[in-house]
Structure formats: structure tokens, C-alpha cells
Design a protein around this motif. Structure first.
Motif, mmCIF file in Angstrom:
data_model
loop_
_atom_site.group_PDB
_atom_site.id
_atom_site.type_symbol
_atom_site.label_atom_id
_atom_site.label_comp_id
_atom_site.label_asym_id
_atom_site.label_seq_id
_atom_site.Cartn_x
_atom_site.Cartn_y
_atom_site.Cartn_z
ATOM 1 N N LEU A 34 0.453 -1.264 -0.059
ATOM 2 C CA LEU A 34 -0.192 -0.154 0.145
ATOM 3 C C LEU A 34 1.097 1.038 -0.043
ATOM 4 O O LEU A 34 -0.009 2.301 -0.258
ATOM 5 N N ALA A 35 2.627 0.740 0.215
ATOM 6 C CA ALA A 35 3.302 2.431 0.504
ATOM 7 C C ALA A 35 3.339 3.040 -0.646
ATOM 8 O O ALA A 35 3.513 4.256 -0.895
ATOM 9 N N ASP A 36 2.806 2.483 -2.344
ATOM 10 C CA ASP A 36 3.444 3.015 -3.251
ATOM 11 C C ASP A 36 2.103 3.585 -3.900
ATOM 12 O O ASP A 36 2.286 4.011 -4.441
ATOM 13 N N TRP A 37 0.819 3.887 -3.194
ATOM 14 C CA TRP A 37 -0.425 4.343 -3.982
ATOM 15 C C TRP A 37 -0.948 5.433 -3.600
ATOM 16 O O TRP A 37 0.273 5.792 -2.486
ATOM 17 N N SER A 38 -1.208 5.830 -4.837
ATOM 18 C CA SER A 38 -1.563 7.342 -4.373
ATOM 19 C C SER A 38 -1.941 7.894 -3.765
ATOM 20 O O SER A 38 -3.136 7.269 -2.628
ATOM 21 N N HIS A 39 -2.276 9.123 -2.995
ATOM 22 C CA HIS A 39 -3.302 9.352 -2.428
ATOM 23 C C HIS A 39 -4.651 9.383 -2.602
ATOM 24 O O HIS A 39 -5.148 9.314 -1.570
ATOM 25 N N LYS A 40 -4.494 9.893 -3.835
ATOM 26 C CA LYS A 40 -6.270 9.225 -4.311
ATOM 27 C C LYS A 40 -6.758 7.513 -4.175
ATOM 28 O O LYS A 40 -8.145 7.477 -3.658
ATOM 29 N N ALA A 41 -5.858 6.780 -4.315
ATOM 30 C CA ALA A 41 -5.964 5.300 -4.121
ATOM 31 C C ALA A 41 -6.746 5.004 -2.367
ATOM 32 O O ALA A 41 -7.395 3.905 -2.306
ATOM 33 N N HIS A 42 -6.088 5.912 -1.837
ATOM 34 C CA HIS A 42 -5.689 6.095 0.215
ATOM 35 C C HIS A 42 -7.116 5.885 -0.261
ATOM 36 O O HIS A 42 -7.905 5.706 0.800
ATOM 37 N N GLN A 43 -7.603 7.348 -0.218
ATOM 38 C CA GLN A 43 -9.160 7.983 -0.179
ATOM 39 C C GLN A 43 -10.250 7.071 -0.423
ATOM 40 O O GLN A 43 -11.488 6.986 0.313
ATOM 41 N N GLU A 44 -9.589 6.307 -1.937
ATOM 42 C CA GLU A 44 -10.588 5.552 -2.147
ATOM 43 C C GLU A 44 -11.202 3.794 -1.756
ATOM 44 O O GLU A 44 -12.041 3.923 -1.430
ATOM 45 N N LEU A 45 -9.596 3.844 -0.961
ATOM 46 C CA LEU A 45 -9.743 2.669 -0.739
ATOM 47 C C LEU A 45 -10.977 2.601 0.837
ATOM 48 O O LEU A 45 -11.849 1.971 1.484
ATOM 49 N N ALA A 46 -10.033 4.246 1.722
ATOM 50 C CA ALA A 46 -10.949 4.763 3.287
ATOM 51 C C ALA A 46 -12.476 4.634 2.578
ATOM 52 O O ALA A 46 -12.859 4.535 3.570
ATOM 53 N N MET A 47 -12.853 5.045 1.690
ATOM 54 C CA MET A 47 -14.363 5.081 1.887
ATOM 55 C C MET A 47 -14.665 3.977 2.007
ATOM 56 O O MET A 47 -16.173 3.845 2.097
ATOM 57 N N GLN A 48 -14.182 2.948 1.241
ATOM 58 C CA GLN A 48 -14.802 1.357 1.295
ATOM 59 C C GLN A 48 -14.889 0.264 2.264
ATOM 60 O O GLN A 48 -14.920 -0.400 2.674
ATOM 61 N N THR A 49 -13.952 1.779 3.615
ATOM 62 C CA THR A 49 -13.534 0.598 4.727
ATOM 63 C C THR A 49 -13.820 1.220 5.769
ATOM 64 O O THR A 49 -13.974 2.508 6.176
ATOM 65 N N ARG A 50 -14.007 0.092 6.695
ATOM 66 C CA ARG A 50 -14.616 0.778 8.216
ATOM 67 C C ARG A 50 -13.455 -0.163 9.322
ATOM 68 O O ARG A 50 -13.156 -1.138 8.926
ATOM 69 N N LEU A 51 -13.468 0.341 10.211
ATOM 70 C CA LEU A 51 -12.409 -0.092 11.204
ATOM 71 C C LEU A 51 -13.178 -0.271 12.873
ATOM 72 O O LEU A 51 -14.542 0.264 12.625
ATOM 73 N N TYR A 52 -13.584 -0.872 13.373
ATOM 74 C CA TYR A 52 -12.999 -1.752 14.606
ATOM 75 C C TYR A 52 -12.158 -2.597 15.458
ATOM 76 O O TYR A 52 -11.225 -2.879 15.294
ATOM 77 N N ASP A 53 -12.920 -1.967 16.577
ATOM 78 C CA ASP A 53 -12.048 -2.182 17.581
ATOM 79 C C ASP A 53 -12.172 -3.303 18.131
ATOM 80 O O ASP A 53 -13.823 -4.385 18.716
ATOM 81 N N ALA A 54 -11.641 -4.682 18.460
ATOM 82 C CA ALA A 54 -11.177 -5.559 19.210
ATOM 83 C C ALA A 54 -9.896 -6.206 20.141
ATOM 84 O O ALA A 54 -9.433 -5.299 20.075
ATOM 85 N N PRO A 55 -10.704 -6.803 21.257
ATOM 86 C CA PRO A 55 -9.855 -6.960 22.429
ATOM 87 C C PRO A 55 -8.846 -7.997 21.954
ATOM 88 O O PRO A 55 -8.846 -8.388 20.896
#
Length: 64
Positions: A34-55
Motif C-alpha cells: 500500500l505504501a506506493d499507492w497514490s493519495h487518491k487510491a488511499h482515499q478510495e480505499l478509505a471510502m470502502q473501509t470500516r474500522l473495528y476495535d477488537a480486544p
């Protein structure tokens, strides 16, 4: 990625929260692909992602 998107969420994790591009950048530290992805690619992935806290110690991935 398609398998991850289709997988059911774990019990008791709640709704989570929408990811931000900064979350994807932090993830890229652990996933060099993921390090070489563009800022736009990071934004697009973020729009499709949810974060969850797990113990600590919770299995978050199982094979099979």
C-alpha cells in the motif's frame, strides 16, 4: 479483497467507524504494497473501509 468484503463481521464488534485516508497510511506501514499507492487510491480505499476495535488476543483472520 473480494473475499474480505464478503466476509461476515465478527460478533460483538458493533458498527465500527468509517476509515480515513490517515488510517490507510498507518496500515501501509504494515502492508508495504500500500505504501506506493497514490493519495487518491488511499482515499478510495478509505471510502470502502470500516474500522473495528477488537480486544487484544481476538482472532481477526482464520483460514479455511
Amino acid at each position: 479483497m473480494a473475499m474480505l468484503r464478503a466476509a461476515p463481521s465478527g460478533p460483538g464488534l458493533g458498527l465500527g467507524r468509517a476509515a480515513l485516508p490517515a488510517d490507510i497510511i498507518r496500515l501501509a506501514v504494515h502492508l508495504p504494497a500500500l505504501a506506493d499507492w497514490s493519495h487518491k487510491a488511499h482515499q478510495e480505499l478509505a471510502m470502502q473501509t470500516r474500522l473495528y476495535d477488537a480486544p487484544a488476543g481476538t482472532a481477526i483472520l482464520r483460514q479455511g
